[in-house]
Design an enzyme around this catalytic site. Structure first.
Site, short mmCIF file in Angstrom:
data_model
loop_
_atom_site.label_atom_id
_atom_site.label_comp_id
_atom_site.label_asym_id
_atom_site.label_seq_id
_atom_site.Cartn_x
_atom_site.Cartn_y
_atom_site.Cartn_z
N PHE A 1 0.81 -1.23 0.00
CA PHE A 1 0.00 0.00 0.00
C PHE A 1 0.84 1.27 0.00
O PHE A 1 0.31 2.38 0.21
CB PHE A 1 -0.95 0.01 1.21
CG PHE A 1 -1.90 -1.16 1.21
CD1 PHE A 1 -3.03 -1.15 0.40
CD2 PHE A 1 -1.65 -2.28 1.98
CE1 PHE A 1 -3.89 -2.24 0.37
CE2 PHE A 1 -2.50 -3.38 1.97
CZ PHE A 1 -3.63 -3.36 1.16
N LEU A 2 2.16 1.14 -0.21
CA LEU A 2 3.01 2.35 -0.15
C LEU A 2 2.66 3.31 -1.28
O LEU A 2 2.14 2.91 -2.33
CB LEU A 2 4.49 1.98 -0.21
CG LEU A 2 5.07 1.31 -1.47
CD1 LEU A 2 5.32 2.28 -2.60
CD2 LEU A 2 6.37 0.62 -1.10
N GLY B 1 -2.90 10.07 -11.73
CA GLY B 1 -2.04 9.40 -12.70
C GLY B 1 -1.23 8.35 -11.97
O GLY B 1 -1.66 7.85 -10.92
N CYS C 1 -0.29 3.08 -10.89
CA CYS C 1 -1.24 2.13 -10.27
C CYS C 1 -2.72 2.48 -10.39
O CYS C 1 -3.49 1.63 -10.83
CB CYS C 1 -0.84 1.90 -8.83
SG CYS C 1 0.68 0.93 -8.78
N ARG D 1 5.13 7.52 -15.26
CA ARG D 1 4.11 6.62 -15.80
C ARG D 1 2.73 7.24 -15.61
O ARG D 1 2.36 7.65 -14.52
CB ARG D 1 4.20 5.25 -15.12
CG ARG D 1 5.46 4.49 -15.52
CD ARG D 1 5.58 3.15 -14.83
NE ARG D 1 5.94 3.26 -13.43
CZ ARG D 1 6.20 2.22 -12.64
NH1 ARG D 1 6.14 1.00 -13.12
NH2 ARG D 1 6.53 2.40 -11.37
N1 NAI Z 1 4.81 1.62 -7.73
C1 NAI Z 1 4.04 1.64 -6.64
O1 NAI Z 1 3.94 2.65 -5.96
C2 NAI Z 1 3.29 0.43 -6.22
C3 NAI Z 1 3.25 -0.71 -7.01
N2 NAI Z 1 2.52 -1.80 -6.59
C4 NAI Z 1 2.53 -3.02 -7.40
O2 NAI Z 1 3.82 -3.64 -7.22
C5 NAI Z 1 4.24 -4.27 -8.44
C6 NAI Z 1 5.59 -3.73 -8.86
O3 NAI Z 1 5.44 -2.36 -9.17
P1 NAI Z 1 6.71 -1.40 -9.40
O4 NAI Z 1 7.67 -1.62 -8.29
O5 NAI Z 1 6.18 -0.05 -9.64
O6 NAI Z 1 7.30 -2.06 -10.74
P2 NAI Z 1 8.55 -1.60 -11.59
O7 NAI Z 1 8.15 -1.75 -13.01
O8 NAI Z 1 9.09 -0.32 -11.08
O9 NAI Z 1 9.65 -2.72 -11.26
C7 NAI Z 1 9.55 -4.08 -11.60
C8 NAI Z 1 10.96 -4.68 -11.60
O10 NAI Z 1 10.88 -6.09 -11.78
C9 NAI Z 1 11.97 -6.51 -12.60
N3 NAI Z 1 11.66 -7.84 -13.17
C10 NAI Z 1 10.73 -8.16 -14.09
N4 NAI Z 1 10.72 -9.49 -14.30
C11 NAI Z 1 11.66 -10.03 -13.49
C12 NAI Z 1 12.11 -11.36 -13.23
N5 NAI Z 1 11.57 -12.42 -13.84
N6 NAI Z 1 13.08 -11.52 -12.32
C13 NAI Z 1 13.65 -10.48 -11.69
N7 NAI Z 1 13.25 -9.20 -11.88
C14 NAI Z 1 12.26 -8.97 -12.77
C15 NAI Z 1 12.11 -5.40 -13.61
O11 NAI Z 1 13.38 -5.40 -14.23
C16 NAI Z 1 11.87 -4.17 -12.72
O12 NAI Z 1 13.08 -3.69 -12.17
C17 NAI Z 1 3.11 -4.02 -9.44
O13 NAI Z 1 2.24 -5.11 -9.40
C18 NAI Z 1 2.41 -2.80 -8.89
O14 NAI Z 1 1.05 -2.73 -9.27
C19 NAI Z 1 1.84 -1.83 -5.41
C20 NAI Z 1 1.86 -0.73 -4.58
C21 NAI Z 1 2.59 0.48 -4.90
O1 UGA Z 2 -0.96 0.72 -5.68
C1 UGA Z 2 -0.20 1.66 -5.75
O2 UGA Z 2 0.69 1.78 -6.57
C2 UGA Z 2 -0.32 2.81 -4.82
O3 UGA Z 2 -1.20 3.79 -5.47
C3 UGA Z 2 -1.36 4.99 -4.74
O4 UGA Z 2 -0.10 5.63 -4.52
P1 UGA Z 2 0.61 6.55 -5.61
O5 UGA Z 2 0.07 6.23 -6.96
O6 UGA Z 2 2.06 6.44 -5.37
O7 UGA Z 2 0.24 8.06 -5.26
P2 UGA Z 2 -1.00 8.82 -4.59
O8 UGA Z 2 -0.48 9.74 -3.59
O9 UGA Z 2 -2.07 7.90 -4.18
O10 UGA Z 2 -1.50 9.69 -5.83
C4 UGA Z 2 -2.02 9.07 -7.00
C5 UGA Z 2 -2.56 10.13 -7.94
O11 UGA Z 2 -3.74 10.71 -7.41
C6 UGA Z 2 -3.64 12.13 -7.43
N1 UGA Z 2 -4.40 12.67 -6.27
C7 UGA Z 2 -4.20 12.18 -5.03
C8 UGA Z 2 -4.93 12.67 -3.96
C9 UGA Z 2 -5.90 13.66 -4.17
O12 UGA Z 2 -6.60 14.13 -3.24
N2 UGA Z 2 -6.08 14.12 -5.41
C10 UGA Z 2 -5.37 13.65 -6.50
O13 UGA Z 2 -5.57 14.10 -7.64
C11 UGA Z 2 -2.14 12.43 -7.35
O14 UGA Z 2 -1.86 13.67 -7.88
C12 UGA Z 2 -1.59 11.29 -8.20
O15 UGA Z 2 -1.62 11.63 -9.56
C13 UGA Z 2 -1.97 4.66 -3.38
O16 UGA Z 2 -2.09 5.86 -2.61
C14 UGA Z 2 -1.09 3.66 -2.61
O17 UGA Z 2 -1.72 3.30 -1.39
C15 UGA Z 2 -0.91 2.41 -3.48
O18 UGA Z 2 -0.04 1.49 -2.85
#
Ligand code: NAI
Ligand code: UGA
Length: 443
Positions: free
Chosen positions: A150-151, A255, A258, A325
């Site tokens: 949930f970060l 945007g 996620c 992204r």
């Molecule tokens: N970015 C975020 O704030 C959040 C993301 N998530 C979820 O977490 C997951 C990961 O998201 P991100 O960290 O943003 O992805 P990301 O795209 O930034 O990183 C994924 C990494 O996995 C590596 N990778 C791919 N296939 C691999 C393999 N077979 N072995 C080893 N490494 C491999 C890639 O090279 C890349 O470095 C997604 O499902 C996303 O929905 C959940 C909460 C917050």
């Molecule tokens: O699954 C995920 O990747 C994550 O998606 C969001 O986190 P994140 O996308 O990093 O950022 P947020 O702070 O949630 O903002 C998302 C978008 O909503 C917009 N936003 C947020 C809050 C608001 O009141 N209004 C608004 O337009 C932000 O500008 C941004 O574009 C969730 O907050 C996390 O809990 C979750 O883990």
């Protein structure tokens, strides 16, 4: 505990570093050699406050290492944190999950606990377990755990140590006890459930937050028509504990990597199960139209944009991250370029990434001042502190015409009223002092 984390993106790297920080021995594995080489030297490939200091500290103490080698046999627990991007039809692309599962299966020599951190459609954890079991000897036992993340980007380290809850979805007590042990030192509330409910909690949480944003953006549109102020409305609503004051900031929509993909995926999950998720479809539609509001306002303010110099302030999808992204700056810059505008962009951190996301016609500047110098219109896309704290006289002294269209409601209206600016924000009264009109006419 000896832990291997597969995938070192925003989630995998922060998870690995945080688990090392609370005392585990963590190996982070990624297929990207260049990234692994950087991380092994203590350099974070992503901009995330506090992350690099913790990386360095735990590499030094011997708790954290990085490798491209896909050998997991020495790990007690294996976390999967690879990407689950969106396919063109909105469903989740599970190819990286599948590859990670097969890589695990190939190198296992003993029983394993596999924890899925990636956001995956309901039922995927069962599928991962089956994939691994089918490719390993029968005597090896796999326990699968869903531990959704949930970060938020930009505060990922803070969120990991201060989150509201840790969700652990399991199929048996062994998985539950080991995950409780691993996470104990975070000191956060742990909520246990079954695998499918844990998977669903993640999508439902993101969809609900996206719904709050689209709801307040719809309210902001009505505020503009009736002359109310959406900030006052959100404040008054948020005082009710049942509503809460978070995620009610009107703007140009959500945007990031996620909310857009997870809302689309949940619509697909619902559709695959014969449920038409009408509410969430509307949330997505509202968000898509919200992004173009700044361009529409610019046309209302100056007419034809062809040949106009337009500044974009902030390019990343939100402040404190370099992640481009699904950033609103992408469709906005494209539309401005299509209309023949000369587009100049600024971001304190994201310019290197922005270069590959924005049209090649966009120019980049290192400071706000250089970006707005000679501009006809400034569009605020991302509410970075450096943009919020700028002295507003910069707009009046540097721009050709001080027309500021603020997609993130960065400035108080009282402050703006003290400056000869034509100021248009979201869901708040437009400010156009007579003085501005005069100064524009005399240019
Ligand atoms: N970015 C975020 O704030 C959040 C993301 N998530 C979820 O977490 C997951 C990961 O998201 P991100 O960290 O943003 O992805 P990301 O795209 O930034 O990183 C994924 C990494 O996995 C590596 N990778 C791919 N296939 C691999 C393999 N077979 N072995 C080893 N490494 C491999 C890639 O090279 C890349 O470095 C997604 O499902 C996303 O929905 C959940 C909460 C917050
Ligand atoms: O699954 C995920 O990747 C994550 O998606 C969001 O986190 P994140 O996308 O990093 O950022 P947020 O702070 O949630 O903002 C998302 C978008 O909503 C917009 N936003 C947020 C809050 C608001 O009141 N209004 C608004 O337009 C932000 O500008 C941004 O574009 C969730 O907050 C996390 O809990 C979750 O883990």
């Amino acid at each position: 505990m000896r832990i291997t984390v597969i995938g070192t993106g925003y989630v995998g790297l922060v998870t690995g570093v945080s688990l090392a920080e609370i005392g585990h021995h963590v190996t982070c594995v990624d297929v990207d050699e260049a990234k692994v080489a950087m991380m092994a030297n203590g350099i974070s490939p992503i901009y995330e406050p506090e992350l690099e200091q913790l990386m360095e500290k735990n590499i030094q103490s011997g708790h954290l290492s990085f490798t491209t080698e896909l050998h997991f046999s020495s790990a007690d627990v294996i976390y999967i944190a690879v990407g689950t991007p969106q396919l063109p039809d909105g469903t989740s692309d599970l190819q990286y999950i599948e590859q990670a599962a097969l890589d695990i299966a190939r190198s296992l020599t003993k029983d394993a606990i596999v924890v899925t951190k990636s956001t995956v459609p309901v039922g995927t954890n069962h599928w991962i377990k089956t994939l691994i079991e089918e490719a390993t000897p029968k005597e090896i036992k796999i326990t699968i755990v869903s531990n959704p993340e949930f970060l938020r980007e930009g505060s990922a380290v803070y969120d990991t140590f201060n989150g509201d809850r840790i969700v652990i979805g399991t199929e048996n007590n062994q998985g539950r006890e080991i995950l409780d042990d691993i996470n104990a030192s975070f000191g956060l509330p742990i909520y246990h459930t079954d695998l499918k409910s844990a998977e669903m909690i993640k999508y439902a949480s993101n969809a609900f937050l996206a719904t709050k944003i689209s709801f307040i953006n719809e309210i902001s549109a009505i505020c503009e028509k009736v002359g109310a102020n959406v900030e006052d409305v959100a404040f008054g609503m948020g005082k009710d504990n049942r509503i809460g004051d978070k995620f009610l900031n009107a703007g140009i929509g959500y945007g990031g990597s996620c909310f857009p993909k997870d809302t689309n995926a949940l619509v697909q999950i619902a559709g695959n199960n014969e449920h038409d998720f009408k509410l969430l479809k509307s949330v997505i539609k509202v968000n898509n139209s919200q992004r173009m509001k700044l361009v529409e306002r610019a046309i209302e303010a100056v007419g034809d944009l062809s040949g106009k110099r337009i500044s974009l302030l902030g390019l990343s999808f939100k402040p404190n991250t370099d992640d481009m992204r699904e950033a609103a700056s992408i469709p906005i810059a494209q539309e401005l370029v299509n209309q023949g505008a000369h587009v100049v962009g600024f971001d304190p951190i994201a310019i290197p990434n922005a270069r590959s996301f924005l049209p090649e016609e966009v120019q980049f500047k290192e400071t706000i001042e250089e970006t707005i110098r000679g501009a006809d219109v400034a569009l605020i896309i991302t509410e970075w502190d450096v943009i919020k704290s700028i002295d507003l006289t910069a707009y009046t002294t540097l721009m050709t015409s001080p027309i500021v269209i603020d997609g993130r409601n960065c400035y108080s209206l009282d402050e703006v009223r003290r400056h000869p600016i034509h100021y248009i924000s979201i869901g708040r009264p437009e400010i156009q002092n007579r003085f501005v009109a005069n100064s524009l006419n005399t240019r």
